[in-house]
Design an enzyme around this catalytic site. Structure first.
Site, PDB file in Angstrom:
ATOM      1  CD  GLU A  47      -2.210   1.233   2.994  1.00 29.35           C
ATOM      2  OE1 GLU A  47      -1.625   0.625   3.904  1.00 29.35           O
ATOM      3  OE2 GLU A  47      -3.298   1.814   3.156  1.00 29.35           O
ATOM      4  CG  ASN A 110      -4.770   4.016   0.571  1.00 33.05           C
ATOM      5  OD1 ASN A 110      -4.062   3.470  -0.276  1.00 33.05           O
ATOM      6  ND2 ASN A 110      -4.559   3.882   1.874  1.00 33.05           N
ATOM      7  CE  LYS A 127      -7.100   1.173   3.895  1.00 29.73           C
ATOM      8  NZ  LYS A 127      -5.828   1.613   4.561  1.00 29.73           N
ATOM      9  CD  GLU A 146      -5.365   4.658   5.888  1.00 25.06           C
ATOM     10  OE1 GLU A 146      -4.910   3.803   6.657  1.00 25.06           O
ATOM     11  OE2 GLU A 146      -5.820   4.379   4.773  1.00 25.06           O
ATOM     12  CB  CYS A 172      -3.906  -1.592   4.617  1.00 28.17           C
ATOM     13  SG  CYS A 172      -2.986  -1.666   6.140  1.00 28.17           S
ATOM     14  CG  ASN A 197       2.122   1.452   4.485  1.00 27.23           C
ATOM     15  OD1 ASN A 197       3.125   2.149   4.564  1.00 27.23           O
ATOM     16  ND2 ASN A 197       1.724   0.955   3.337  1.00 27.23           N
TER      17      ASN A 197
HETATM   18  N1  ING Z   1      -3.189   0.252   8.589  1.00 30.78           N
HETATM   19  C1  ING Z   1      -3.607  -0.503   9.710  1.00 30.78           C
HETATM   20  C2  ING Z   1      -4.284  -1.830   9.363  1.00 30.78           C
HETATM   21  O1  ING Z   1      -5.482  -1.972   9.309  1.00 30.78           O
HETATM   22  C3  ING Z   1      -4.768  -0.408  11.822  1.00 30.78           C
HETATM   23  C4  ING Z   1      -4.460   0.342  10.600  1.00 30.78           C
HETATM   24  C5  ING Z   1      -3.775  -1.068  12.527  1.00 30.78           C
HETATM   25  C6  ING Z   1      -6.032  -0.410  12.243  1.00 30.78           C
HETATM   26  C7  ING Z   1      -4.111  -1.793  13.666  1.00 30.78           C
HETATM   27  C8  ING Z   1      -6.403  -1.124  13.378  1.00 30.78           C
HETATM   28  C9  ING Z   1      -5.422  -1.822  14.086  1.00 30.78           C
HETATM   29  O2  ING Z   1      -3.505  -2.766   9.201  1.00 30.78           O
HETATM   30  C10 ING Z   1      -3.852   0.657   7.483  1.00 30.78           C
HETATM   31  N2  ING Z   1      -3.136   1.435   6.635  1.00 30.78           N
HETATM   32  O3  ING Z   1      -5.008   0.377   7.265  1.00 30.78           O
END
Ligand code: ING
Length: 299
Positions: A47, A110, A127, A146, A172, A197
């Protein structure tokens, strides 16, 4: 022998905030050339592969924000990726910030692009599941904005006939939502490509931090098995601008088994031979909708 394609999941290490496109595209082309040397036919990148993960910052200057987006795809700075795909006979998938102009209204998404062996754009995905916040959160070491920088994807969950099978993309956070997988599964998808990411620390729920890797593998393995599809998850890993990011790039078989995974936090190719016919072993038995799904049970 089935419909075997050799897939190279091209994990990227950190990309600095001020890094221009040239050096990043050069890293990506070098990974494509290494993939060609091991006879891969499809290379998958993370991503927002072209830039640092900029939603970690509150950016108020529109000019600086636009620096993280591509106004056309391909554009002058990404054309070398498409040329390399054509030169090497490689399919290509990578995430990027999309700047779209719809009837004079600028929209930011995204997005991820799918490119064929001929270097032509097959299609792109925007996304849908945008985690984090619209406004900066006080006290957070890193933001997750985001919702501030992207609009919700408006292309649905498309699947394309490509590389000898049925191919879809998620980005993601999408991978955490079973509905996203299912929208592809109901189209008979055989290969799902997922760039990510993922920070190792989520200030909104620090109690989840010890489980980041487990939950990443859980959703990738469940999504692959429950939709009888191959799945490729590709990280931007390492400590990027001071924020530790999950690596753990994976290639998952329709059985739900992890068949290959990354060993480092940086630029690394994770390669596997993927027989798309292995999806049929599940789609025609345990997950045969016609045989086992009675629609009236859900009415
Ligand atoms: N990153 C993370 C993901 O869903 C996240 C955001 C991390 C949300 C951990 C909740 C818990 O892997 C992206 N870019 O969506």
């Amino acid at each position: 022998m089935g419909r075997v394609i050799t897939i190279a999941a091209a994990q990227l290490g950190p990309v600095p905030r001020a890094e221009q496109r040239g050096p990043v595209v050069a890293r990506m082309v070098a990974l494509m050339e290494r993939a060609a040397r091991v006879r891969a036919t499809l290379v998958v990148f993370p991503e927002l592969a072209l830039t640092s993960f900029f939603p970690r910052w509150a950016i108020d200057d529109d000019a600086e924000l636009d620096n993280f987006f591509e106004a056309s795809m391909p554009g002058p700075e990404t054309q070398p990726l498409f040329a390399a795909a054509r030169r090497l006979g490689l399919g290509l998938c990578f995430g990027y910030g999309e700047l779209a102009n719809r009837a004079g209204r600028l929209q930011r998404f995204n997005s991820s692009a799918l490119v064929g062996h001929d270097g032509g754009l097959i299609g792109h995905y925007r996304k849908v599941h945008l985690p984090g916040d619209r406004e900066p959160q006080p006290g957070f070491e890193h933001q997750h904005l985001e919702k501030r920088y992207f609009e919700t994807g408006d292309l649905g969950f498309p699947a394309w006939r490509a590389f000898g099978g049925v191919v879809g993309m998620l980005i993601c956070n999408d991978r955490r939502w079973p509905e996203a997988w299912r929208m592809l599964g109901l189209q008979g998808v055989e290969l799902v490509l997922v760039g990510y990411n993922t920070p190792l620390r989520n200030p909104e729920a620090p109690e989840h931090d010890p489980l980041v890797r487990f939950q990443h593998r859980l959703v990738m393995q469940a999504g692959a098995y429950q939709n009888a599809t191959w799945a490729v998850a590709v990280a931007k890993g390492g400590v990027e601008e001071g924020q530790p990011m999950l690596a753990d790039t994976l290639i998952v078989a329709p059985s739900g088994e992890i068949v290959a995974y990354s060993k480092t936090q940086g630029d690394e190719l994770v390669v596997a031979e993927c027989d798309l016919d292995r999806t049929q072993s599940y789609k025609t038995t345990i997950f045969d909708f016609a045989a086992h799904r009675k629609p009236q049970a859900y009415s």
